[in-house]
Design an enzyme around this catalytic site. Structure first.
Site, PDB file in Angstrom:
ATOM      1  N   THR A  24       0.827  -1.200   0.000  1.00 59.61           N
ATOM      2  CA  THR A  24       0.000   0.000   0.000  1.00 59.61           C
ATOM      3  C   THR A  24       0.860   1.247   0.000  1.00 59.61           C
ATOM      4  O   THR A  24       1.819   1.333   0.764  1.00 59.61           O
ATOM      5  CB  THR A  24      -0.880  -0.002   1.271  1.00 59.61           C
ATOM      6  OG1 THR A  24      -1.714  -1.151   1.217  1.00 59.61           O
ATOM      7  CG2 THR A  24      -1.725   1.245   1.376  1.00 59.61           C
TER       8      THR A  24
ATOM      9  N   ARG B  96     -13.591  -8.467  -0.445  1.00 59.75           N
ATOM     10  CA  ARG B  96     -12.993  -7.910   0.781  1.00 59.75           C
ATOM     11  C   ARG B  96     -12.540  -6.459   0.545  1.00 59.75           C
ATOM     12  O   ARG B  96     -11.915  -6.142  -0.453  1.00 59.75           O
ATOM     13  CB  ARG B  96     -11.796  -8.757   1.182  1.00 59.75           C
ATOM     14  CG  ARG B  96     -11.072  -8.284   2.463  1.00 59.75           C
ATOM     15  CD  ARG B  96      -9.807  -7.526   2.139  1.00 59.75           C
ATOM     16  NE  ARG B  96      -8.948  -7.326   3.318  1.00 59.75           N
ATOM     17  CZ  ARG B  96      -7.905  -6.513   3.329  1.00 59.75           C
ATOM     18  NH1 ARG B  96      -7.587  -5.830   2.251  1.00 59.75           N
ATOM     19  NH2 ARG B  96      -7.169  -6.389   4.426  1.00 59.75           N
TER      20      ARG B  96
ATOM     21  N   ASP C 254      -8.467  -1.687   5.049  1.00 58.51           N
ATOM     22  CA  ASP C 254      -8.382  -0.394   5.733  1.00 58.51           C
ATOM     23  C   ASP C 254      -8.037   0.765   4.806  1.00 58.51           C
ATOM     24  O   ASP C 254      -8.310   1.924   5.129  1.00 58.51           O
ATOM     25  CB  ASP C 254      -7.343  -0.473   6.851  1.00 58.51           C
ATOM     26  CG  ASP C 254      -5.945  -0.808   6.336  1.00 58.51           C
ATOM     27  OD1 ASP C 254      -5.834  -1.499   5.298  1.00 58.51           O
ATOM     28  OD2 ASP C 254      -4.962  -0.366   6.959  1.00 58.51           O
TER      29      ASP C 254
HETATM   30  C1  SD4 Z   1      -4.851  -4.008   3.284  1.00 56.36           C
HETATM   31  N1  SD4 Z   1      -3.499  -2.442   4.468  1.00 56.36           N
HETATM   32  O1  SD4 Z   1      -5.499  -4.199   2.255  1.00 56.36           O
HETATM   33  C2  SD4 Z   1      -3.640  -3.128   3.205  1.00 56.36           C
HETATM   34  C3  SD4 Z   1      -2.469  -3.929   2.804  1.00 56.36           C
HETATM   35  C4  SD4 Z   1      -1.127  -3.413   3.175  1.00 56.36           C
HETATM   36  O2  SD4 Z   1       1.113  -3.903   3.571  1.00 56.36           O
HETATM   37  O3  SD4 Z   1      -0.922  -2.271   3.430  1.00 56.36           O
HETATM   38  N2  SD4 Z   1      -0.147  -4.283   3.261  1.00 56.36           N
HETATM   39  O4  SD4 Z   1      -5.115  -4.568   4.349  1.00 56.36           O
END
Ligand code: SD4
Length: 324
Positions: free
Chosen positions: A183, A211, A214
């Site tokens: 992310t 799904r 966050d």
């Molecule tokens: C999520 N927070 O989809 C993101 C994934 C992420 O390092 O940041 N992974 O849950």
């Protein structure tokens, strides 16, 4: 000939950015403009955002530009080149928030190159904050976004085929997507003292179809309060959503904590609830306050972030709780 007024107008238009350390009316030193973002892989996004800030642009435009850059260039974990869900479909999450607490978000959108700009469009043209799935895509298409191909990127296809062999859902710390990180979150303070943030991701690789993580949730993946500061997050989204992490970080800063301490307290809240579980996943917070001070804290070793201001351009390894 230039009269004095004209001269002053012209010189203010071409004026260099305010110096690195400025003094606020209350006597505090502050740094602006400045942009910080998650993970070194996405440093190019920071650079794009900086171009906007360096031209005395708005922090909102800066973070959107940075996120768009990553969406269209990174073949892995952000944008359509990202790894798919368990059904082999790439679904993207993004959100954006400005200095007026305007915000927009998209969840599980498919075949759209720039979810962050869809989020901004929702923010600016609708009475809503979040659209998801087919509705989000329909909104994007109605607003001039193009429908892209469903094909996986070669690396995502290879990763998916590999994953199918066992079909085991087990995120690895820091490298849920094997090649890199998931992310990009960018937060910025512009020359006018205004703050904004943006987040965009393909989310956890091989997630259940539908799904939403966050990164699409205001208060979890991103929160901005122009009086106080802004925060963003990366890691296992479900664990962040349980504590509304970035909202919590901003509230800690409001109570007087430094950005690093605020992030640390949010991480500690996760540890306190279930230490054994907290050892098994990554969750990191990154924060910037109104003075341009920044800091981060992670559960696990390995989280890094990028900083760009007039005086500095660097990648910093975050402090952490557990050493794996
Ligand atoms: C999520 N927070 O989809 C993101 C994934 C992420 O390092 O940041 N992974 O849950």
């Amino acid at each position: 000939m230039l009269n004095r007024r004209k001269f002053l107008q012209l010189s203010s238009l071409s004026a260099p950015l305010l110096s690195i350390k400025n003094i606020a009316t209350n006597g505090d030193a502050y740094t602006k403009p400045i942009v910080i973002s998650t993970w070194e892989t996405y440093k190019g996004g920071n650079t794009e955002a900086w171009k906007v800030l360096a031209a005395n642009g708005r922090s909102l435009d800066a973070v959107e530009a940075g996120a768009r850059y990553v969406e269209s260039t990174i073949d892995c974990c952000v944008g359509l080149g990202g790894n798919p869900d368990r059904d082999g479909i790439v679904t993207l999450d993004a959100c954006i928030m400005d200095e007026h607490a305007n915000c927009g978000a998209v969840g599980a959108i498919q075949q759209i190159l720039h979810p962050v700009s869809v989020a901004r469009k929702i923010m600016e043209t609708t009475p809503h904050i979040m659209l998801v799935g087919d509705g989000a895509q329909q909104f994007a298409l109605e607003n001039g976004f193009k429908k892209e191909s469903k094909n996986l990127s070669p690396s995502a296809e290879a990763a998916y085929k590999e994953w199918l062999k066992k079909s085991e859902y087990k995120p690895e710390i820091n490298i849920e997507n094997k090649k890199s990180h998931d992310t990009v979150g960018l937060i910025a303070l512009d020359a006018f003292g205004n703050m904004s943030g943006a987040v965009t991701t393909s989310g956890m690789a091989f997630k259940i179809h539908g799904r939403v993580g966050d990164s699409a949730i205001i208060g979890a993946g991103l929160f901005v309060d122009n009086e106080v500061g802004a925060a963003t997050s990366t890691g296992v989204g479900e664990e962040n959503m349980r504590i509304c992490g970035t909202h919590l970080v901003v509230e800690f800063m409001r109570q007087g904590d430094s950005p690093e301490m605020a992030c640390r307290k949010a991480v500690n809240r996760v540890v306190k609830r279930d230490m054994a579980k907290a050892k098994t996943f990554q969750l990191a917070f990154l924060a910037l306050n109104k003075k341009g001070e920044y800091g981060a804290y992670a559960l696990q070793k390995g989280f890094v972030y990028c900083v760009k201001s007039n005086g500095e351009e660097k990648t910093i390894a975050s402090k952490y709780v557990f050493e794996i």
